[in-house]
Write an enzyme that holds these catalytic residues in place. Structure first.
Site, mmCIF file in Angstrom:
data_model
loop_
_atom_site.group_PDB
_atom_site.id
_atom_site.type_symbol
_atom_site.label_atom_id
_atom_site.label_comp_id
_atom_site.label_asym_id
_atom_site.label_seq_id
_atom_site.Cartn_x
_atom_site.Cartn_y
_atom_site.Cartn_z
ATOM 1 N N ASP A 174 0.907 -1.169 -0.007
ATOM 2 C CA ASP A 174 -0.049 0.117 -0.065
ATOM 3 C C ASP A 174 0.836 1.271 0.110
ATOM 4 O O ASP A 174 2.035 1.234 0.296
ATOM 5 C CB ASP A 174 -0.909 0.024 1.167
HETATM 6 N N1 URA Z 1 -1.063 -5.809 3.778
HETATM 7 C C1 URA Z 1 -1.575 -4.777 4.022
HETATM 8 O O1 URA Z 1 -2.696 -4.308 4.388
HETATM 9 N N2 URA Z 1 -1.083 -3.608 3.250
HETATM 10 C C2 URA Z 1 0.202 -3.843 2.540
HETATM 11 O O2 URA Z 1 0.718 -2.977 2.070
HETATM 12 C C3 URA Z 1 0.511 -5.218 2.558
HETATM 13 C C4 URA Z 1 -0.079 -6.202 3.213
#
Ligand code: URA
Length: 238
Positions: A101
């Site tokens: 993310d």
């Molecule tokens: N899980 C998440 O919620 N976000 C990420 O960036 C990676 C794994």
């Protein structure tokens, strides 16, 4: 693809002519003459006919330390992408093996080898991914047990694979996942009404960031790219 088919596809010669060229020793595979019509050619094999290169594409495997605020896609209207962190010469044919993310930091993998990235991201491979997670509220005592049992995600109609949660302090945990579902960490903690306020990926398989600073990248060695498929944590078999 078989060598004779490859020559036919990449030249104007017919099938029989291609076979004759190979038999006559005019075709080289990885700089050696190859007379085997059935020799296996993939998209990274160097092949030449009469010393004219028909294909020479180098396979690339990179690890990158993603900083917060950089988007893990190959193009974006608003934010810098992980490809913007690489020199121009490396950008053109790389894609991402998994995503993080926007605010998440840590280890990302990039390659131009589609077969490798498909394998790395397949849940069936069960490659461990280790995250440091900071949460808004203290982690409830039953969390490790709930994560180990798995959580039902109605959107995909799946139950998450057993995950391993270790406490670092009241608000910080180390979480090992053996798959990579959409927003998986946030959704798992969300299930227990706790919000993830900081997320960092430390490891994928046996690969860890080491000294790599946010925004830096390095090439993987041949051993690293192969060993990623061997379990990083042999004490734990989900
Ligand atoms: N899980 C998440 O919620 N976000 C990420 O960036 C990676 C794994």
């Amino acid at each position: 693809m078989r060598l004779d088919r490859f020559i036919q596809r990449n030249t104007l010669h017919g099938r029989q002519a291609c076979r004759a060229l190979i038999a006559a020793g005019r075709v080289k595979v990885c700089t050696e003459v190859c007379r085997d019509l059935h020799c296996d050619v993939d998209s990274f094999t160097t092949v030449s006919l009469d010393d004219q290169v028909l294909q020479a594409r180098e396979a690339r495997y990179l690890m990158l330390h993603k900083p917060a605020g950089v988007v893990s896609s190959t193009e974006h209207d608003e934010h810098r992408t992980v490809l913007d962190l690489l020199p121009e010469r490396l950008r053109h044919d790389l894609h991402l093996a998994g995503r993080l993310d926007l605010k998440t930091t840590g280890l990302m993998l990039l390659t131009n080898d589609g077969a490798w990235s498909r394998k790395v991201t397949q849940p069936e491979e069960k490659i461990p991914k280790v995250y440091t997670v900071r949460t808004k509220d203290p982690v409830a005592p039953q969390t490790a047990e709930v994560f180990l049992r798995g959580i039902y995600f109605a959107t995909e109609d799946i139950t998450t694979l057993p995950a391993k949660l270790e406490s670092i302090d009241s608000h910080t945990s180390r979480l090992t996942l053996f798959e990579g579902r959409y927003h998986q960490v946030k959704r798992m903690f969300g299930h227990l009404r706790n919000e993830v306020v900081g997320l960092h990926r430390e490891k994928v398989g046996q690969l860890s960031l080491g000294d790599l600073q946010p925004g830096q990248y390095r090439e993987l060695s041949a051993a690293e790219r192969i060993n990623i498929f061997t379990a990083g944590d042999t004490s734990y078999d989900p």
